[in-house]
Design a protein around this motif. Sequence first.
Motif: not given
Ligand code: GLU
Length: 553
Positions: A39, A41-43, A75, A234, A251-252, A256
């Motif tokens: 996925r 998952a941006p803010s 997100e 988060y 994958s982030r 993190w």
């Molecule tokens: N919303 C988080 C960010 O923008 C996502 C991190 C993730 O992919 O889990 O950094």
Amino acid sequence: MVSNEELAELLFPEIKTTIADLEARYPLRNLPEGAQVTRFAPSPTGFLHTGSLFTSMISYMTAKKSGGVYFFRLEDTDTKRTIAGSERDLIDQLAHFGIIADEGYFPEGDKGAYGPYKQSARAEIYKTVIKELIIRGRAYPDFCTPEDLDAIRKAQEESKVLPGYYGVYARDRNLSNEERVARIKSGVPWVIRFYSNGDHERKTKFVDAIRGEIELQDNDTDVVILKSDGLPTYHFAHVCDDHFMRTTLISRGEEWIPSTPIHLDMFRALGWKAPKYAHIPSIMKLDHGNKRKLSKRKDPEAAVSFFLEQGYPTESLLVYLMSIANSNFEEWTIANKSFDLAKFPFSIKKIALEGALFDQDKLNYFSKELIARMPLDKEFEQVRAYASAYDPKLDAAIKADPAYLKAILNIEKDRKNPRKDYAKYGDIYPLIRFFFDEEYDQILSGGLPFKEGVGHDLIKAFLSDVREKMPFGVDEPTWFESIKSIGGAHGFALSNKEYKENPSAFVGSVSDCAELLRVAVVGSNQSPNLHEILEILGKAKTDARLAKVIASL
Ligand code: GLU
């Protein structure tokens, strides 16, 4: 005695679902062995960052190569940072790069069976899990004010212990349920914290798909999982969402990594199997000799829009990012004569650990290669779209005569070694402006760069003869023969070899006489294939230009 159940009911009376209900609502995905669910998952906090495009490309490619699913999750729980409408831009920009989610949040409505895909619409899910954690004694309400937390921090500083809300410093973790209920009922504001059983004296390990085994200090912090605005943090949203959305590979960004023990602690507490993690290295920049992350504030190239405004084809940026992702990619493009990412055996394991330095020269190299190989019609459509959005002069030129522009773009294109002088569509207009009469007149009025030492009488005589005798509509060798013979009549050597053998016998070489013509028609001593240029300008335009040059000398 107040039981955990009673406390949970007081906090979340509206929640009637259970974790078991959610497990049933979001069944395990029925995918072939090895298929990855990934996925992005941006803010929604603004523009698409170059690093985010990199991460989303890796997630997308991993899902596609394995026959899995790539989804998009919004997100949006940090309401202070949210910029209204930016999610639409994010999705549009990603789509522009061909990164289109199989399922997920879309402005026109969710697609897929694992939604809602927007975190602010998932409150019921988070609260269901929290309610059960409270019942199991693994979450609790915390009533600390910012001042209380400050006081704890100061006490920790004084006793020189690690900062954080953990163990004996987690002030409210051992309050009695009676006390909790009394405070809730009297309206004291609360957040919910996770009750960690970890120990920071111990280590926790996990296998990162890129980095291999990572060992970090175990988490023992009772992190906030539900904020006072009723939205999750988060950490908690990630654990719940990626569990119920059945993600197999997270994958982030590598920022993190330090939080991963918190996430693993929660997965353990919930009895859920944690997905695999792949922490993607940041794209770096050299700044006064120091490597640092591309920065939103300092570096224009941190925003994907920067590349689009300059007219880089989206493929160029993706191909460049792939060369950062897998260092064997460039070699592969040479051996396979292909820039088709769908054919490249991308592997997440081959991502280099060291964040790559952003290298615009490399991007330009790939981009020149790609534009040179692009079929004319496709290039023309891309140039047209770019011009209409960003380049008014080029846009006006295309609108005035599309076929003329297409012919210009086609110069030295349809051949084994095509011309490679445009890295981006923004390079085009300055290089082709001489094709337009008004621009040509401007160039002419600034003076033409004829080679020093060549007399104006000779130039005039030669160009007059060219006006009279140069054929149009013939092939390049025939045309060149005629230039040679016209030049020969004015004392130019018929070949460069002949000239070299006896330079004093000639006014110049055959190249010198072609250059006179080039300078006269193009206004510069550099240009792509002159014969093609003359054919595009045509007899009338060329003739008018030569007449003007003669008159100006
Ligand atoms: N919303 C988080 C960010 O923008 C996502 C991190 C993730 O992919 O889990 O950094």
